[in-house]
Design a protein around this motif. Structure first.
Motif, PDB file in Angstrom:
ATOM      1  N   SER A   5       0.843  -1.194   0.000  1.00 54.60           N
ATOM      2  CA  SER A   5       0.000   0.000   0.000  1.00 54.60           C
ATOM      3  C   SER A   5       0.879   1.244   0.000  1.00 54.60           C
ATOM      4  O   SER A   5       1.581   1.489   0.982  1.00 54.60           O
ATOM      5  CB  SER A   5      -0.903   0.015   1.243  1.00 54.60           C
ATOM      6  N   PRO A   6       0.881   2.012  -1.080  1.00 52.93           N
ATOM      7  CA  PRO A   6       1.701   3.218  -1.096  1.00 52.93           C
ATOM      8  C   PRO A   6       1.283   4.169   0.016  1.00 52.93           C
ATOM      9  O   PRO A   6       0.088   4.404   0.224  1.00 52.93           O
ATOM     10  CB  PRO A   6       1.395   3.827  -2.472  1.00 52.93           C
ATOM     11  N   ARG A   7       2.266   4.686   0.725  1.00 51.97           N
ATOM     12  CA  ARG A   7       1.994   5.651   1.800  1.00 51.97           C
ATOM     13  C   ARG A   7       2.487   7.008   1.337  1.00 51.97           C
ATOM     14  O   ARG A   7       3.683   7.191   1.100  1.00 51.97           O
ATOM     15  CB  ARG A   7       2.680   5.212   3.084  1.00 51.97           C
ATOM     16  N   ILE A   8       1.566   7.914   1.220  1.00 48.40           N
ATOM     17  CA  ILE A   8       1.832   9.185   0.525  1.00 48.40           C
ATOM     18  C   ILE A   8       1.543  10.356   1.455  1.00 48.40           C
ATOM     19  O   ILE A   8       0.486  10.400   2.088  1.00 48.40           O
ATOM     20  CB  ILE A   8       0.937   9.281  -0.735  1.00 48.40           C
ATOM     21  N   LEU A   9       2.478  11.296   1.513  1.00 49.30           N
ATOM     22  CA  LEU A   9       2.255  12.541   2.251  1.00 49.30           C
ATOM     23  C   LEU A   9       2.110  13.670   1.241  1.00 49.30           C
ATOM     24  O   LEU A   9       3.029  13.926   0.453  1.00 49.30           O
ATOM     25  CB  LEU A   9       3.426  12.841   3.199  1.00 49.30           C
ATOM     26  N   LEU A  10       0.963  14.350   1.255  1.00 50.87           N
ATOM     27  CA  LEU A  10       0.735  15.522   0.420  1.00 50.87           C
ATOM     28  C   LEU A  10       0.902  16.756   1.301  1.00 50.87           C
ATOM     29  O   LEU A  10       0.234  16.876   2.333  1.00 50.87           O
ATOM     30  CB  LEU A  10      -0.675  15.494  -0.186  1.00 50.87           C
ATOM     31  N   ALA A  11       1.795  17.670   0.908  1.00 55.29           N
ATOM     32  CA  ALA A  11       2.106  18.843   1.727  1.00 55.29           C
ATOM     33  C   ALA A  11       1.694  20.110   1.007  1.00 55.29           C
ATOM     34  O   ALA A  11       1.999  20.289  -0.169  1.00 55.29           O
ATOM     35  CB  ALA A  11       3.607  18.882   2.030  1.00 55.29           C
ATOM     36  N   GLY A  12       1.001  20.987   1.730  1.00 54.91           N
ATOM     37  CA  GLY A  12       0.616  22.264   1.132  1.00 54.91           C
ATOM     38  C   GLY A  12      -0.512  22.876   1.922  1.00 54.91           C
ATOM     39  O   GLY A  12      -1.167  22.200   2.703  1.00 54.91           O
ATOM     40  N   LEU A  23      -6.096  18.686  -2.962  1.00 52.82           N
ATOM     41  CA  LEU A  23      -7.268  17.830  -2.766  1.00 52.82           C
ATOM     42  C   LEU A  23      -7.694  17.148  -4.065  1.00 52.82           C
ATOM     43  O   LEU A  23      -8.158  16.001  -4.046  1.00 52.82           O
ATOM     44  CB  LEU A  23      -8.426  18.653  -2.190  1.00 52.82           C
ATOM     45  N   ALA A  24      -7.539  17.836  -5.188  1.00 57.36           N
ATOM     46  CA  ALA A  24      -7.879  17.202  -6.472  1.00 57.36           C
ATOM     47  C   ALA A  24      -6.959  16.010  -6.732  1.00 57.36           C
ATOM     48  O   ALA A  24      -7.398  14.959  -7.223  1.00 57.36           O
ATOM     49  CB  ALA A  24      -7.767  18.217  -7.605  1.00 57.36           C
ATOM     50  N   THR A  25      -5.686  16.179  -6.386  1.00 58.44           N
ATOM     51  CA  THR A  25      -4.736  15.070  -6.557  1.00 58.44           C
ATOM     52  C   THR A  25      -5.056  13.933  -5.587  1.00 58.44           C
ATOM     53  O   THR A  25      -5.036  12.751  -5.966  1.00 58.44           O
ATOM     54  CB  THR A  25      -3.303  15.570  -6.319  1.00 58.44           C
ATOM     55  N   ALA A  26      -5.355  14.285  -4.336  1.00 52.93           N
ATOM     56  CA  ALA A  26      -5.703  13.251  -3.353  1.00 52.93           C
ATOM     57  C   ALA A  26      -6.894  12.429  -3.841  1.00 52.93           C
ATOM     58  O   ALA A  26      -6.907  11.191  -3.720  1.00 52.93           O
ATOM     59  CB  ALA A  26      -6.021  13.902  -2.010  1.00 52.93           C
ATOM     60  N   SER A  27      -7.887  13.109  -4.386  1.00 52.88           N
ATOM     61  CA  SER A  27      -9.085  12.407  -4.863  1.00 52.88           C
ATOM     62  C   SER A  27      -8.746  11.417  -5.970  1.00 52.88           C
ATOM     63  O   SER A  27      -9.250  10.282  -5.990  1.00 52.88           O
ATOM     64  CB  SER A  27     -10.110  13.432  -5.360  1.00 52.88           C
ATOM     65  N   GLN A  28      -7.874  11.829  -6.890  1.00 51.37           N
ATOM     66  CA  GLN A  28      -7.510  10.924  -7.989  1.00 51.37           C
ATOM     67  C   GLN A  28      -6.613   9.783  -7.515  1.00 51.37           C
ATOM     68  O   GLN A  28      -6.699   8.666  -8.034  1.00 51.37           O
ATOM     69  CB  GLN A  28      -6.832  11.705  -9.115  1.00 51.37           C
ATOM     70  N   ILE A  29      -5.745  10.057  -6.535  1.00 49.40           N
ATOM     71  CA  ILE A  29      -4.941   8.960  -5.969  1.00 49.40           C
ATOM     72  C   ILE A  29      -5.868   7.904  -5.375  1.00 49.40           C
ATOM     73  O   ILE A  29      -5.701   6.697  -5.606  1.00 49.40           O
ATOM     74  CB  ILE A  29      -3.971   9.511  -4.894  1.00 49.40           C
ATOM     75  N   THR A  30      -6.855   8.343  -4.612  1.00 52.00           N
ATOM     76  CA  THR A  30      -7.785   7.405  -3.976  1.00 52.00           C
ATOM     77  C   THR A  30      -8.590   6.641  -5.018  1.00 52.00           C
ATOM     78  O   THR A  30      -8.819   5.435  -4.867  1.00 52.00           O
ATOM     79  CB  THR A  30      -8.736   8.177  -3.042  1.00 52.00           C
ATOM     80  N   ARG A  31      -8.996   7.339  -6.065  1.00 51.51           N
ATOM     81  CA  ARG A  31      -9.793   6.675  -7.107  1.00 51.51           C
ATOM     82  C   ARG A  31      -8.962   5.658  -7.887  1.00 51.51           C
ATOM     83  O   ARG A  31      -9.415   4.559  -8.184  1.00 51.51           O
ATOM     84  CB  ARG A  31     -10.357   7.724  -8.061  1.00 51.51           C
ATOM     85  N   ARG A  32      -7.729   6.033  -8.239  1.00 50.88           N
ATOM     86  CA  ARG A  32      -6.921   5.191  -9.119  1.00 50.88           C
ATOM     87  C   ARG A  32      -6.088   4.163  -8.355  1.00 50.88           C
ATOM     88  O   ARG A  32      -5.597   3.202  -8.951  1.00 50.88           O
ATOM     89  CB  ARG A  32      -6.003   6.093  -9.971  1.00 50.88           C
ATOM     90  N   CYS A  33      -5.908   4.388  -7.060  1.00 53.22           N
ATOM     91  CA  CYS A  33      -5.099   3.471  -6.244  1.00 53.22           C
ATOM     92  C   CYS A  33      -5.775   3.382  -4.868  1.00 53.22           C
ATOM     93  O   CYS A  33      -5.293   3.958  -3.880  1.00 53.22           O
ATOM     94  CB  CYS A  33      -3.673   4.015  -6.128  1.00 53.22           C
ATOM     95  N   PRO A  34      -6.903   2.667  -4.779  1.00 57.26           N
ATOM     96  CA  PRO A  34      -7.702   2.674  -3.538  1.00 57.26           C
ATOM     97  C   PRO A  34      -6.943   2.195  -2.319  1.00 57.26           C
ATOM     98  O   PRO A  34      -7.302   2.551  -1.185  1.00 57.26           O
ATOM     99  CB  PRO A  34      -8.860   1.724  -3.879  1.00 57.26           C
ATOM    100  N   GLU A  35      -5.906   1.396  -2.518  1.00 52.66           N
ATOM    101  CA  GLU A  35      -5.153   0.891  -1.373  1.00 52.66           C
ATOM    102  C   GLU A  35      -4.153   1.911  -0.815  1.00 52.66           C
ATOM    103  O   GLU A  35      -3.560   1.694   0.237  1.00 52.66           O
ATOM    104  CB  GLU A  35      -4.412  -0.394  -1.749  1.00 52.66           C
ATOM    105  N   GLU A  37      -2.470   4.959   1.111  1.00 47.86           N
ATOM    106  CA  GLU A  37      -2.747   5.654   2.366  1.00 47.86           C
ATOM    107  C   GLU A  37      -2.266   7.094   2.215  1.00 47.86           C
ATOM    108  O   GLU A  37      -1.066   7.332   2.076  1.00 47.86           O
ATOM    109  CB  GLU A  37      -2.024   4.958   3.521  1.00 47.86           C
ATOM    110  N   VAL A  38      -3.212   8.023   2.208  1.00 43.84           N
ATOM    111  CA  VAL A  38      -2.899   9.431   1.952  1.00 43.84           C
ATOM    112  C   VAL A  38      -3.024  10.229   3.244  1.00 43.84           C
ATOM    113  O   VAL A  38      -4.059  10.202   3.917  1.00 43.84           O
ATOM    114  CB  VAL A  38      -3.846  10.020   0.891  1.00 43.84           C
ATOM    115  N   ALA A  55     -12.998  16.726   3.222  1.00 45.23           N
ATOM    116  CA  ALA A  55     -12.844  15.866   2.045  1.00 45.23           C
ATOM    117  C   ALA A  55     -12.561  14.409   2.422  1.00 45.23           C
ATOM    118  O   ALA A  55     -12.456  13.557   1.536  1.00 45.23           O
ATOM    119  CB  ALA A  55     -11.712  16.396   1.160  1.00 45.23           C
ATOM    120  N   GLY A  56     -12.420  14.146   3.740  1.00 41.00           N
ATOM    121  CA  GLY A  56     -12.250  12.767   4.175  1.00 41.00           C
ATOM    122  C   GLY A  56     -10.804  12.323   4.346  1.00 41.00           C
ATOM    123  O   GLY A  56     -10.543  11.123   4.448  1.00 41.00           O
ATOM    124  N   TYR A  57      -9.853  13.278   4.398  1.00 34.20           N
ATOM    125  CA  TYR A  57      -8.444  12.918   4.539  1.00 34.20           C
ATOM    126  C   TYR A  57      -7.915  13.380   5.898  1.00 34.20           C
ATOM    127  O   TYR A  57      -8.355  14.391   6.446  1.00 34.20           O
ATOM    128  CB  TYR A  57      -7.605  13.550   3.409  1.00 34.20           C
TER     129      TYR A  57
END
Length: 362
Positions: A5-12, A23-35, A37-38, A55-57
């Protein structure tokens, strides 16, 4: 990578210009790679404090530590405070076993970038403006990928992918949705609509000039949807064909309803206007380092927008230049097509694929 499960930190964070593409990127990560962890890194004061949990993150916060620009007490305290945030982010990356850090600019990015570099975690940078900010200038030389919204960035290795944006805007069909949107906003689908917006805080210059010119527009058969900014609609005139609101919750409806926009030229706004093919008159914010004028330059050169300096915008310009343009369907159609040639609609998907791809290889 220690798990599947890729573990990803989005900073900003701090402003919509950083939070919205994140948030737009987070949404697409979740859609395209549901496993995947953002986790999102921000501050307790920025827009992210409300928008990211909504947004649920998960939002992890650190103190906002601005880089000092002149000698002061804050400048003396800066090294200690900055090192404190750096230690916090390093601990976060180790404890969460983060595979990749992706930054969008703002106060939290310098410690995130330096922490990732010190722990040899791969880094991805997205820069929204033509003229990059201090944080991304620091992160870009250390990054696996440097992605931008505009061509011509001075960041090393920059590749234009466009601006990650909400799917409802990126894939908006304005023509198909126009009539429904116009009616929902209380306007007449048979008459042209000028959209006016100065961003979430509004713009006093735009508000004053449009209020003065509004009657000329409606007398000529046009309509105005004026998004004034919070707390700034009460003083605006009220008459048939002129709709003033403080904000709209679904900006895609405003874009669908409009035939022409009068706006500031922030990177997000310019990217959204061109993605949906909405012709515009851009009025760059006359402060900062001039990035708003730079953001609009390329779409103006492509024929998708006009630009006027803030101190030249007045009621006479609106009635003499903008009103005739709003009534010229052929010219608007040509400008719309030109804007679309500049716009990019899949930046969030591309950014998500880059980030998850690097995470999987980490």
């Amino acid at each position: 990578m220690s798990s599947t499960s890729p573990r990803i930190l989005l900073a900003g964070g701090g402003s919509a210009g950083h939070v919205s593409p994140l948030l737009a990127t987070a949404s697409q990560i979740t859609r395209r790679c549901p496993e995947a962890e953002v986790t999102v890194l921000g501050t307790p004061q920025g827009l992210e404090a409300d928008l990211v949990p909504a947004a649920g993150y998960e939002l992890v916060t650190i103190d906002k530590v601005p880089f000092p620009r002149r000698p002061s007490g804050a400048a003396l305290r800066f090294p200690g405070r900055f090192l404190g945030t750096l230690r916090e982010v390093r601990t976060l990356l180790r404890e969460r076993e983060i595979d990749v850090v992706a930054g969008f600019g703002g106060y939290v990015c310098p410690p995130a970038y330096l922490a990732a570099a010190s722990l040899r975690r791969p880094l991805v940078v997205h820069e929204a403006n033509r003229r990059p900010g201090l944080a991304n200038r620091l992160g870009a030389p250390r990054a696996k990928a440097v992605l931008t919204a505009f061509e011509g960035s001075s960041l090393p290795g920059a590749r234009r992918i466009g601006m990650p944006m909400r799917e409802a805007i990126a894939h908006l069909d304005r023509a198909a949705r126009r009539e429904e949107a116009v009616r929902a906003l209380g306007l007449d689908p048979s008459r042209p609509v000028l959209l006016v917006t100065g961003g979430s805080l509004g713009a006093q210059r735009l508000n004053a000039a449009v209020a003065e010119a509004a009657r000329a527009f409606t007398d000529a058969g046009a309509q105005i949807l004026h998004i004034s900014g919070r707390g700034k609609a009460d003083d605006l005139p009220r008459h048939e064909g002129y709709r003033a609101v403080e904000y709209v919750t679904a900006m895609e409806d405003a874009y669908a309803a409009a035939d022409l926009a009068l706006t500031r030229s922030g990177a997000g706004t310019v990217s959204e206007l061109t993605a949906v093919g909405l012709p515009a008159v851009l009025v760059p914010l006359p402060i900062g380092n001039g990035e708003q004028a730079l953001n609009g330059e390329q779409v103006v050169a492509a024929g998708g927008a006009l630009m006027i300096a803030d101190d030249e915008l007045d009621a006479a310009y609106l009635t003499g230049q903008v009103l005739p343009l709003l009534q010229d369907r052929d010219r608007l159609r040509a400008m719309s097509e030109a804007a679309r040639t500049f716009g990019i609609t899949d930046a969030a998907e591309v950014m998500a694929d880059v980030v998850t791809g690097i995470a999987r290889r980490a």
